[in-house]
Design a protein around this motif. Structure first.
Motif: not given
Lengths: 231, 231
Positions: B205-206, B209, B179, A196
């Motif tokens: 993307l967090r 995830v 997400n 990420c």
């Protein structure tokens, strides 16, 4: 003696082609395309909790830590797996006649590698720092090249003999050599982890860079080993 | 009748778990991580030479064009390969009870898909546009959802029945569902092409995830089919 009378091997023209060093890359990559997680930098080297970079790096490389050849090479103790992944590591290591790496990778390694650094070949470091060659026990000598990546590759070719040249990393160095079109093989251990964020391998590539084809795949639970060769 | 007296199938509690729809992604990806090359956008749809996007897209998807099931579904004519890759496409298509896609993918498809659009399920389009359902021959109906991805997933779950829900694309839509942690399977056809730019799949993307594990790999000369399932 004429080439076709050489009975101990193939004709000389084939021999010479075989003797050409190949330039290759062999790296671990997260599923989302990162070579290193965010926070994995010299200034956070002693704090692997920083942005959790230590755990992420460990997950990326988990496929290698328990392999016998790797453990032996880094002096992590006896034991370890000896299957096809171990064979891959051994073959990859043994084919290397010279390494090339970027300044950042060297600086991180300088404080992490054991006294007996794990390369056992000449290593050409791309840097603006002027520094005398640094000789380590076990056959690793670091040479600091100030004249750019082409010159480093020239020196590596001279040093490698019949063996191959690995562009070890980091991402910047690999991207430079990819953009020059000299990378003939890409070996990627694609780990099923999402970083990420971090340092991407495939970035800053110029349009029309080399094309590759799939050469072989080795499955394992912790990484998919993908091999590509330049067409 | 009690569950354990049900002799025509497994006990009911197992049955119910099996009946839960899975949310999955199945996409083509370039080796450098792009779902679509630069220039592949609605305004350049009629000029595939623009930034060479047409040829790049063709190279990315070359693994699928000659597969019998795909050709049949898109009415590209008879023939085509019928091996394991074809089986994969068939299994992937037949498991889908509903599709979800982003507005951009829909708009591009609207002008490209045949009259008989190739989904044959309800398709929920994430959009701010208010529009009546668009019914195509062959069982594809596009519903335009203005209340966000959660609502689209709810509707897709209701429509899918026992079958699964595919997040079809584009990258934005997939990222949103990743997400939210609802994507249970990732199926990636990793093609040995470098786009050197475009629309990345794994971006935005967090942290933290979902985690995935490797579930299976299918090799082919034109793409490596990687399957990951959420842990």
């Amino acid at each position: 003696m004429a080439a076709h009378h050489n009975v101990v091997g193939p004709p000389v023209h084939v021999d010479q082609r075989k003797m050409m060093s190949k330039v290759f890359v062999s790296i671990g990559l997260s599923l989302d395309g990162y070579m290193a997680p965010e926070g994995m930098a010299l200034e956070h080297w002693q704090t692997p909790d920083y942005k959790n970079w230590g755990a992420k790096w460990g997950a990326l490389m988990s496929w290698i830590f328990n392999q016998q050849y790797f453990r032996d090479n880094l002096k992590l103790g006896p034991g370890g797996e000896t299957g096809p992944v171990n064979d891959l590591i051994r073959r990859t290591t043994e084919r290397i006649g010279a390494n090339i790496m970027g300044k950042r990778m060297f600086e991180q390694g300088e404080i992490s590698w054991p006294e007996d650094a794990p390369f056992h070949t000449p290593v050409y470091v791309l840097t603006h720092d002027k520094r005398e060659p640094w000789i380590r026990p076990g056959g690793t000598t670091f040479y600091f090249v100030n004249d750019g990546p082409e010159r480093a590759l020239e020196l590596a070719r001279q040093a490698a003999g019949h063996r191959d040249i690995r562009i070890s990393g980091g991402a910047d160095a690999i991207q430079q050599y990819l953009n020059q079109g000299v990378v003939e093989e890409l070996q990627i251990a694609l780990a099923p982890v999402l970083f990420c964020g971090g340092r991407r391998l495939f970035e800053n590539l110029r349009e029309g860079v080399s094309t590759f084809r799939i050469d072989g795949i080795l499955e394992s639970p912790t990484a998919t080993h993908l091999r590509y060769v330049r067409e």
